[in-house]
Design a protein around this motif. Sequence first.
Motif, PDB file in Angstrom:
ATOM      1  N   LYS A   1       0.839  -1.201   0.000  1.00 60.93           N
ATOM      2  CA  LYS A   1       0.000   0.000   0.000  1.00 60.93           C
ATOM      3  C   LYS A   1       0.875   1.252   0.000  1.00 60.93           C
ATOM      4  N   GLN A   2       1.934   1.246   0.808  1.00 58.03           N
ATOM      5  CA  GLN A   2       2.846   2.396   0.844  1.00 58.03           C
ATOM      6  C   GLN A   2       3.537   2.572  -0.513  1.00 58.03           C
TER       7      GLN A   2
ATOM      8  N   ASP B   1       1.059   4.129  -2.906  1.00 62.62           N
ATOM      9  CA  ASP B   1       0.878   5.552  -2.592  1.00 62.62           C
ATOM     10  C   ASP B   1       2.069   6.364  -3.098  1.00 62.62           C
TER      11      ASP B   1
END
Length: 116
Positions: free
Chosen positions: A62-63, A66
Amino acid sequence: MNNTAKQPIIEQPKTSSVKQRKMNKHFFTPGEKVLFVVFVLTVCFMCAKLISTQAAIYETNKQIQDMNAKVQEQEKVNRDLDMQISEESTYEKIWERAKAMGLDLSDQNIKVVEPK
């Protein structure tokens, strides 16, 4: 013609002197129970470890996504700025700004520099 002879039935004497052992109906020995408990605990620990590892991997992915979105957005801003620079650095735009600031094009102001 039947050749079979009848055999007399002999009853065997029943002995009551034989002690009958009490049968223990334990399905598992204590050692097997300990091994089973250790196995169950190991499986539970491995499941918890697997779930926590998958959660960490999900968070990292997820990081990364992003960060990729931010990088793409910044690249778009950089491309827009490059286009704006190329539009502003044309000869006509520079000449308009120079006239607005009071620069006059005359032969006396031009100097030719020869490269070495």
